[in-house]
Motif scaffolding. Sequence first.
Motif, PDB file in Angstrom:
ATOM      1  N   THR A   5      -6.293  34.262  -7.564  1.00 17.17           N
ATOM      2  CA  THR A   5      -5.635  35.750  -7.113  1.00 17.17           C
ATOM      3  C   THR A   5      -4.152  35.350  -7.193  1.00 17.17           C
ATOM      4  O   THR A   5      -3.610  36.273  -7.496  1.00 17.17           O
ATOM      5  CB  THR A   5      -6.000  35.857  -5.649  1.00 17.17           C
ATOM      6  OG1 THR A   5      -5.905  34.439  -4.799  1.00 17.17           O
ATOM      7  CG2 THR A   5      -7.600  36.079  -5.470  1.00 17.17           C
ATOM      8  N   GLU A   6      -3.747  33.885  -7.017  1.00 16.13           N
ATOM      9  CA  GLU A   6      -2.418  33.990  -7.193  1.00 16.13           C
ATOM     10  C   GLU A   6      -2.030  32.753  -8.244  1.00 16.13           C
ATOM     11  O   GLU A   6      -2.470  31.837  -8.323  1.00 16.13           O
ATOM     12  CB  GLU A   6      -1.662  33.193  -5.754  1.00 16.13           C
ATOM     13  CG  GLU A   6      -0.220  33.226  -5.856  1.00 16.13           C
ATOM     14  CD  GLU A   6       0.351  32.693  -4.240  1.00 16.13           C
ATOM     15  OE1 GLU A   6       1.412  32.003  -4.235  1.00 16.13           O
ATOM     16  OE2 GLU A   6      -0.570  32.679  -3.513  1.00 16.13           O
ATOM     17  N   LEU A   7      -1.514  33.469  -9.319  1.00  9.52           N
ATOM     18  CA  LEU A   7      -1.226  32.784 -10.404  1.00  9.52           C
ATOM     19  C   LEU A   7      -0.165  31.621 -10.212  1.00  9.52           C
ATOM     20  O   LEU A   7       0.616  31.523  -9.725  1.00  9.52           O
ATOM     21  CB  LEU A   7      -0.796  33.615 -11.604  1.00  9.52           C
ATOM     22  CG  LEU A   7      -1.498  34.575 -12.009  1.00  9.52           C
ATOM     23  CD1 LEU A   7      -1.011  35.453 -13.176  1.00  9.52           C
ATOM     24  CD2 LEU A   7      -3.037  33.950 -12.627  1.00  9.52           C
ATOM     25  N   PRO A   8      -0.254  30.395 -10.947  1.00 11.86           N
ATOM     26  CA  PRO A   8       0.458  29.245 -10.605  1.00 11.86           C
ATOM     27  C   PRO A   8       1.746  29.404 -11.696  1.00 11.86           C
ATOM     28  O   PRO A   8       1.523  30.444 -12.474  1.00 11.86           O
ATOM     29  CB  PRO A   8      -0.375  28.156 -11.233  1.00 11.86           C
ATOM     30  CG  PRO A   8      -1.154  28.627 -12.224  1.00 11.86           C
ATOM     31  CD  PRO A   8      -1.746  29.910 -11.642  1.00 11.86           C
ATOM     32  N   ASP A   9       2.652  28.858 -11.561  1.00 12.20           N
ATOM     33  CA  ASP A   9       3.687  28.698 -12.174  1.00 12.20           C
ATOM     34  C   ASP A   9       3.527  28.159 -13.845  1.00 12.20           C
ATOM     35  O   ASP A   9       4.460  28.492 -14.623  1.00 12.20           O
ATOM     36  CB  ASP A   9       4.949  27.992 -11.662  1.00 12.20           C
ATOM     37  CG  ASP A   9       5.449  28.671 -10.452  1.00 12.20           C
ATOM     38  OD1 ASP A   9       5.526  29.932 -10.154  1.00 12.20           O
ATOM     39  OD2 ASP A   9       5.877  28.122  -9.550  1.00 12.20           O
ATOM     40  N   ALA A  10       2.509  27.239 -13.640  1.00 12.47           N
ATOM     41  CA  ALA A  10       2.425  26.589 -14.926  1.00 12.47           C
ATOM     42  C   ALA A  10       0.849  26.221 -14.870  1.00 12.47           C
ATOM     43  O   ALA A  10       0.358  25.914 -13.793  1.00 12.47           O
ATOM     44  CB  ALA A  10       3.200  25.461 -15.281  1.00 12.47           C
ATOM     45  N   LEU A  11       0.391  26.243 -16.077  1.00 16.90           N
ATOM     46  CA  LEU A  11      -1.045  25.746 -16.221  1.00 16.90           C
ATOM     47  C   LEU A  11      -1.465  24.246 -17.105  1.00 16.90           C
ATOM     48  O   LEU A  11      -0.843  24.518 -18.346  1.00 16.90           O
ATOM     49  CB  LEU A  11      -2.049  26.728 -16.605  1.00 16.90           C
ATOM     50  CG  LEU A  11      -3.516  26.671 -17.112  1.00 16.90           C
ATOM     51  CD1 LEU A  11      -4.248  26.272 -15.918  1.00 16.90           C
ATOM     52  CD2 LEU A  11      -4.308  27.703 -17.814  1.00 16.90           C
TER      53      LEU A  11
ATOM     54  N   VAL B  31       0.359  32.641 -17.937  1.00 17.87           N
ATOM     55  CA  VAL B  31       1.283  31.876 -17.452  1.00 17.87           C
ATOM     56  C   VAL B  31       1.558  30.662 -18.499  1.00 17.87           C
ATOM     57  O   VAL B  31       0.915  30.306 -19.290  1.00 17.87           O
ATOM     58  CB  VAL B  31       0.834  30.957 -16.192  1.00 17.87           C
ATOM     59  CG1 VAL B  31       0.787  32.073 -15.026  1.00 17.87           C
ATOM     60  CG2 VAL B  31      -0.430  30.140 -16.502  1.00 17.87           C
ATOM     61  N   PRO B  32       2.893  29.973 -18.425  1.00 15.29           N
ATOM     62  CA  PRO B  32       3.153  28.912 -19.442  1.00 15.29           C
ATOM     63  C   PRO B  32       2.135  28.056 -19.220  1.00 15.29           C
ATOM     64  O   PRO B  32       1.690  27.401 -18.286  1.00 15.29           O
ATOM     65  CB  PRO B  32       4.662  28.472 -18.819  1.00 15.29           C
ATOM     66  CG  PRO B  32       5.189  29.452 -18.415  1.00 15.29           C
ATOM     67  CD  PRO B  32       3.874  30.247 -17.444  1.00 15.29           C
ATOM     68  N   THR B  33       1.429  27.432 -20.455  1.00 17.84           N
ATOM     69  CA  THR B  33       0.392  26.534 -20.670  1.00 17.84           C
ATOM     70  C   THR B  33       0.387  25.442 -21.447  1.00 17.84           C
ATOM     71  O   THR B  33       1.235  25.483 -22.343  1.00 17.84           O
ATOM     72  CB  THR B  33      -0.884  27.399 -20.990  1.00 17.84           C
ATOM     73  OG1 THR B  33      -1.167  28.289 -20.123  1.00 17.84           O
ATOM     74  CG2 THR B  33      -1.985  26.458 -21.009  1.00 17.84           C
ATOM     75  N   ILE B  34      -0.001  24.264 -20.699  1.00 17.01           N
ATOM     76  CA  ILE B  34       0.136  23.131 -21.500  1.00 17.01           C
ATOM     77  C   ILE B  34      -1.323  22.636 -21.747  1.00 17.01           C
ATOM     78  O   ILE B  34      -2.155  22.738 -20.935  1.00 17.01           O
ATOM     79  CB  ILE B  34       0.749  21.827 -20.867  1.00 17.01           C
ATOM     80  CG1 ILE B  34       2.185  22.140 -20.517  1.00 17.01           C
ATOM     81  CG2 ILE B  34       0.398  20.454 -21.593  1.00 17.01           C
ATOM     82  CD1 ILE B  34       2.993  21.170 -19.652  1.00 17.01           C
ATOM     83  N   VAL B  35      -1.985  22.469 -23.025  1.00 15.08           N
ATOM     84  CA  VAL B  35      -3.395  22.194 -23.330  1.00 15.08           C
ATOM     85  C   VAL B  35      -3.481  20.581 -23.725  1.00 15.08           C
ATOM     86  O   VAL B  35      -2.749  19.826 -24.265  1.00 15.08           O
ATOM     87  CB  VAL B  35      -3.807  22.997 -24.519  1.00 15.08           C
ATOM     88  CG1 VAL B  35      -5.174  22.606 -25.080  1.00 15.08           C
ATOM     89  CG2 VAL B  35      -3.778  24.651 -24.155  1.00 15.08           C
TER      90      VAL B  35
END
Length: 392
Positions: A49-55, A79-83
Amino acid sequence: MTATMSVLIAGRNARELEELEQMLLHQPGLSPSRRLITNGHSDPLHNVTELPDALVFCTTGAWEHELQSLDERPPQGRVPTIVTGPDNTAIMRTAMRVGARDFFTFPVQKPELLESLRRIAREIQPSSEKSGDLFAVINAKGGSGASTIAASLAHSLVARIEDRVALVDMDLQFGHLATAFDLQESGSLIDAILRADNMDAVALEGHMAKHKSGLHLLGHGSEQLVVSGDVDERQLQKLMLLLRAGYDHTVVDLPRQIDGITGILLEASDRVLVVMQQTISHVQDARRLLHYLTRYMGVPPERIGVVVNRWDKKLALTTADIERALGVENLTCIPNDYARVAESANLGVPLLEAAPSSVVSRSMVHMAESLSGKKVVQQSGLSRVWRKLAGA
């Protein structure tokens, strides 16, 4: 990082999630949490429900479906994502294609992960640094030459002022600026708008065609039909912020229409250049466009400049006549040199390269000086060779 950035670590491997969370705990400016995916969905943000600033997304053997789920998320839900994932080139390339900022294999190196998150934090936190200028160029009447003016201005800012410049072709259906530089249209504009949430300056540059002068071009060369209603206005605004943060000047060639897309760019521009020619019908259309800009869009008159293209002093309509009819002062006149300009366009060679001493080239360099507030950089023969090699 001064403000706290929330970081969600998600995936299906509980050990990996715990290891990453321990790396980020007690780090200044970071608030990590983890989410073990057990609900059958590949999307790590499903029902969040509340998106994080980064994933930080830990992929598994089902990486194709997992990364596809990221790509399918709507723009407002990204959201900005690191995989992270196995040491596999295909996974890394797919992760980059769907907008990942970084890709790490296990065991993840803590300093590299922290540096990647710091870069994201710098992007999403407000910056006090001055952003680059935004110049919008639009025809008062069709065929006035706004695209030629936009291309020549952008190239002059690069080649003579030596600033970092982006040229954006916002004609979604008939844009052709790439041909003026003998470049291949990449069709990357729409893709860049869609991925604006997940892009940094490096990723944005990857979407752009590069001219040997150093000019970067972003246009839409796809055969797919796109209308302005297909463009997410919020995403376009984010793309413009990225461009202004990464370039000294962004020159936007706008189609001759007023809608939500052109409205965003016109209102945000530091300078709007209305291009017309030396006829009564052009004056009539320019007067109407100026009325729309000032009355309905709230663009201050001091931010608007009128450019008379293909100016000929022998014609009966004078600069004084045009200024009086439009209620403006200090027109910019670009002399008529149709043959050279047409030849330059046909060859795909910027006029400043093809005919640097022509009256049009000199006028465009003067405009670049005026808009940038800088003087032409005097180049030695060695510096010209170096710039040519650097742009190759």
